[in-house]
Scaffold this motif. Sequence first.
Motif, PDB file in Angstrom:
ATOM      1  N   GLY A 125     -14.206  68.463  22.251  1.00  0.00           N
ATOM      2  CA  GLY A 125     -13.082  69.224  21.700  1.00  0.00           C
ATOM      3  C   GLY A 125     -12.489  68.652  20.417  1.00  0.00           C
ATOM      4  N   ASN A 126     -13.035  67.542  19.920  1.00  0.00           N
ATOM      5  CA  ASN A 126     -12.451  66.914  18.724  1.00  0.00           C
ATOM      6  C   ASN A 126     -12.287  67.877  17.559  1.00  0.00           C
ATOM      7  OD1 ASN A 126     -12.312  64.429  19.970  1.00  0.00           O
ATOM      8  ND2 ASN A 126     -13.769  63.389  18.614  1.00  0.00           N
ATOM      9  N   GLN A 127     -13.288  68.712  17.345  1.00  0.00           N
ATOM     10  CA  GLN A 127     -13.272  69.550  16.142  1.00  0.00           C
ATOM     11  C   GLN A 127     -12.109  70.540  16.162  1.00  0.00           C
ATOM     12  OE1 GLN A 127     -17.013  71.450  15.174  1.00  0.00           O
ATOM     13  NE2 GLN A 127     -16.253  72.115  13.178  1.00  0.00           N
ATOM     14  N   TRP A 128     -11.919  71.221  17.284  1.00  0.00           N
ATOM     15  CA  TRP A 128     -10.816  72.201  17.299  1.00  0.00           C
ATOM     16  C   TRP A 128      -9.463  71.512  17.319  1.00  0.00           C
ATOM     17  CZ3 TRP A 128      -6.946  72.902  20.857  1.00  0.00           C
ATOM     18  CH2 TRP A 128      -7.140  72.478  22.178  1.00  0.00           C
ATOM     19  N   LEU A 129      -9.398  70.349  17.960  1.00  0.00           N
ATOM     20  CA  LEU A 129      -8.125  69.618  17.974  1.00  0.00           C
ATOM     21  C   LEU A 129      -7.785  69.123  16.569  1.00  0.00           C
ATOM     22  CD1 LEU A 129      -8.704  67.835  21.366  1.00  0.00           C
ATOM     23  CD2 LEU A 129      -6.756  69.319  20.855  1.00  0.00           C
ATOM     24  N   ASN A 130      -8.809  68.722  15.833  1.00  0.00           N
ATOM     25  CA  ASN A 130      -8.594  68.337  14.439  1.00  0.00           C
ATOM     26  C   ASN A 130      -8.126  69.539  13.610  1.00  0.00           C
ATOM     27  OD1 ASN A 130     -10.206  68.023  11.518  1.00  0.00           O
ATOM     28  ND2 ASN A 130      -9.065  66.234  12.174  1.00  0.00           N
TER      29      ASN A 130
END
Length: 323
Positions: A125-130
């Motif tokens: 989920g890093n990308q959407w959280l970023n």
Amino acid sequence: MASLSQHIMSRRGFCLCCVTATTAAASGGWLTPRQAFAQARNIVDMIRNEAAKAPIKVHGLRRNVSILEGSGGNIGVLTGADGKVFIDAGITVSRPRILKEASSLSGDPIKHVINTHWHFDHTDGNQWLNAEGAAIIAHENTHKHLLVAERVEDWDFTFPSSPLPAIPTETFSSEKILELNRFTLHLKYYGPAHTDSDISVAIPEADVFHCADTYWNGFYPFIDYSTGGNIDGMIKAADANVAAVTDNTIVIPGHGNPVSNKAELSAYRDMLVAIRDNVARLKQQGRSLDETIAAKPTAAFDAKWGQFVITPALFTRLVYQGV
Ligand SMILES: [Zn+2]
């Protein structure tokens, strides 16, 4: 696939780490990683499909600290004026359900994500959280593993490198303190344990301690030798966890029932030590892996710890490899 799906959905804390064993359990026997992979076909898609259906359950812990359960590893959430802090990122397809439950906790934007280690079920989920505006903080080895294509032998799977927005923006080697929302978040590297990138996150003001995947509550753990994990490191990490908490501390495992305590953590540590000793003794006697598995060195613990995806045989193999 139906029985596998039911199995995953019926238990807490499903993890990519477990797929090989899940497949073996579903087929009624041990498979080589290659056979298991062939059967599972595309395990990453399968996990995304499961996460796409799974509800997200909220556990309020203490003060403004909560856990979101149901998307890979247990996700810690700290709310407050500095914005939400996520401890682990879950799986991308859970985004709408994670956002909904996180919004039910407070209206604060998500400003920080801490990755407890590099595995997919904690960083996907890093990308959407970023994209939501979160900085990503992790151990330098998580950064290293996400930057490149990374192979995990026990899954017979090679993960592609992560897209740039998913790469941690702040890294550290040993310890890091974050002062956010009037709390102190103490991030500490374990050394090689479940992987070579595991960190604990302590929040002393709430007396909450997140153990990453060094602690699986109620299950034998996966140990990822491909990226630096080993059984002795797991025991060292378990010792450090026990030493870091008191009887009042709320202990968060990477997988399994997300609200745990020192007594359960100590039982887990004792289980690791006893099985390591049993397996080491058999290996020192010259027994092969198959002979060691046949001797059932985990037998005294299987009823309690061996009823999930890391089967007694697989856990014996993971320990045998490291002694
Ligand atoms: Zn993991």
